[in-house]
Design an enzyme around this catalytic site. Structure first.
Site, short mmCIF file in Angstrom:
data_model
loop_
_atom_site.label_atom_id
_atom_site.label_comp_id
_atom_site.label_asym_id
_atom_site.label_seq_id
_atom_site.Cartn_x
_atom_site.Cartn_y
_atom_site.Cartn_z
CB CYS A 1 37.34 53.30 43.98
SG CYS A 1 36.01 52.58 45.28
CG HIS B 1 38.97 48.83 43.76
ND1 HIS B 1 38.58 50.36 45.02
CD2 HIS B 1 39.93 48.58 43.27
CE1 HIS B 1 39.33 50.89 43.88
NE2 HIS B 1 40.10 49.44 43.23
#
Length: 498
Positions: free
Chosen positions: A115, A422
């Site tokens: 990510c 994330h």
């Protein structure tokens, strides 16, 4: 023989003549399978002759020409179609339907803790001059690992321009491989063999470093890099010794991003930037023959068109051996004015364009006031053609000539350390915003972006990318003919930002 042609079987579907290069990482093969079947890599179980393919190695997974490869795994459940066609409201659509209805751009699939890379690419994609240079990049020009990374990013940009999910998956896999080759530390793996989460700021730095080497403005050895032209700024630095009567030392430094250090007193981006511009440092004093305290004062003498700002949110926590995160809420604006951070000489040069902005704002307020005294039917939007005034100084394409910026991308992190959590990109598209969460791209209201300032376990802004604020003047009010004849930046006119 690293290249073989195999048959891929998924359920009742058979895909013959799939070319596999075992010199590439297995994740690239899984991206090919995703392009064929639509099954996300993390949902795939790939088997050949009873052996399951690992994410990090081809060990014991022997492929030969015409071998049969079995793929197990299902696509994410689709929303079943209604038996009778009905009107669909935006509020009732899922993300896939929204993407089609609103013509949303493609995202990049997560290949296993990637990510950080996906978010970085989506933010950099908002710079039209950089995007166009990558779309026109000659991938055969070589350049070692930097050239390989630039070529892979070029392929990714082309895929994101409408290549479809399959092309984006394959491009993301090649980009990851090129990134690992250029920066091996980003290829670290966890205890279970999976790819480890990496710091998005390190990824950003590695990509920009490669682009700086491989994207010159002109084909000449001493030409200026496109990165330096559009992202590079200059600081006038003065050092004054606080403990001895020494003459001030004046130097010049370059930067590709500014840092906002977060302390107890910093509540706003501007104050964090300001505190970094005047700080106390310790260095060797030739007069005293020992280390002494100096006051370091920095002023910006060249503003880039695109200003990158990093919130310094991570610090090393020795006891836990992790880069812990500062969750403090630090507000940032949609429009940023850095005039006060500039040198007196640059401030003087910025004044003419700032005056134009002020005159247009005053005229707009006056027009708005007059329209309130008319009937509602007469209050129409100004439809006159407008001239876009260059945002750079005439002799310095790629600079900022006003000190005014507009926010165009935010890279956020959710979690408690840089090695976990994330990353997501939030990017401006015209007057609206998009959340690019790996392969999920969805519209978000502007006020949601301002909530990314931190203060809790929700996404916190980590990197900000500001672009130049564009001045548009109605044609009959334009007084300087030179504006329309000014040179445009390489590869793309500034209208792409409007």
């Amino acid at each position: 023989m690293p290249k073989v042609s195999v048959k891929v079987k998924w359920g009742k579907e058979m895909y013959p003549d799939v070319e596999v290069n075992t010199d590439d990482e297995p994740v690239l093969f899984k991206a090919q399978i995703f392009a064929l079947t639509g099954v996300q890599p993390e949902r795939q179980k790939v088997v050949c002759k009873g052996v399951t393919l690992r994410d990090d190695s081809w060990a014991n997974f022997k492929l030969t020409n015409n071998a049969l490869v079995l793929v197990m795994g299902s696509k994410e459940e689709d929303v079943p179609a209604a038996p009778v066609e009905q009107t669909r409201f935006v509020e009732d659509m899922n993300e896939a339907e929204l993407a089609t209805a609103l013509d949303l751009p493609e995202g990049l699939i997560n290949l296993g803790n990637t990510c950080y890379m996906n978010a970085t690419v989506q933010c950099l994609k908002t710079v039209p001059e950089l995007r166009n240079a990558l779309l026109n990049y000659d991938a055969s020009s070589g350049g070692g690992t930097a050239g390989g990374l630039t070529a892979a990013l070029s392929e990714t940009m082309r895929a994101l321009e409408g290549g479809g999910a399959g092309a984006c998956a394959a491009a993301a896999a090649r980009l990851l491989q090129a990134l690992h080759a250029a920066a091996p530390r980003l290829a670290e793996r966890g205890a279970g063999g999976q790819l480890a989460q990496q710091d998005a700021s390190e990824c950003w730095t590695e990509i920009v470093r490669a682009l700086r080497m491989r994207l010159p403005i002109a084909p000449a050895p001493d030409s200026k890099s496109l990165i330096e032209q559009y992202f590079g700024g200059t600081l006038d630095v003065e050092l004054v010794c606080s403990e001895a009567d020494e003459p001030p030392t004046r130097t010049s430094e370059t930067f590709l991003q500014l840092s906002c250090f977060i302390s107890q007193d910093v509540k706003y981006l501007q104050s964090g930037l300001r505190s970094k511009m005047a700080e106390q440092i310790t260095k060797m004093s030739e007069t005293l023959g020992r280390d002494a305290v100096y006051t370091k004062t920095s002023k910006i003498s060249r503003l880039p068109a695109y200003l990158t700002v990093q919130f310094v949110r991570f610090y090393y926590k020795e006891k836990e051996s992790i880069n812990a995160k500062i969750l403090k809420d630090v507000k940032f604006p949609l429009e940023l004015d850095v005039y006060e951070l500039c040198s007196p000489e640059l401030q003087e040069r910025l004044t003419p364009m700032r005056t134009k902005f002020k005159e247009l704002e005053d005229a707009s307020i006056e027009t708005s006031g007059n329209s309130k005294n008319k009937n509602h039917g007469d209050s129409k939007k100004d439809s006159r053609r407008k001239t876009i005034v260059p945002y750079w100084f005439e002799n310095d394409v790629g600079s900022n000539n006003s000190g005014y910026y507009r926010l165009q991308a935010v890279l956020t992190h959710r979690g408690r350390s840089s090695s976990s959590g994330h990353y997501v990109a939030w990017v401006a598209r015209g007057d609206s915003w998009l959340r690019c969460d790996d392969d999920s791209v969805a519209p978000v209201p502007e006020d949601e972006v301002l909530k990314l300032s931190g203060g809790g376990d929700w996404h916190c802004a980590y990197l900000l990318l500001y672009g130049p604020k564009i001045l548009e003047i109605p044609e009959e009010e334009e007084e300087e003919p030179m504006v329309t004849d000014a040179p445009e930046p390489a590869g793309n006119p500034p209208t792409a930002l409007a």
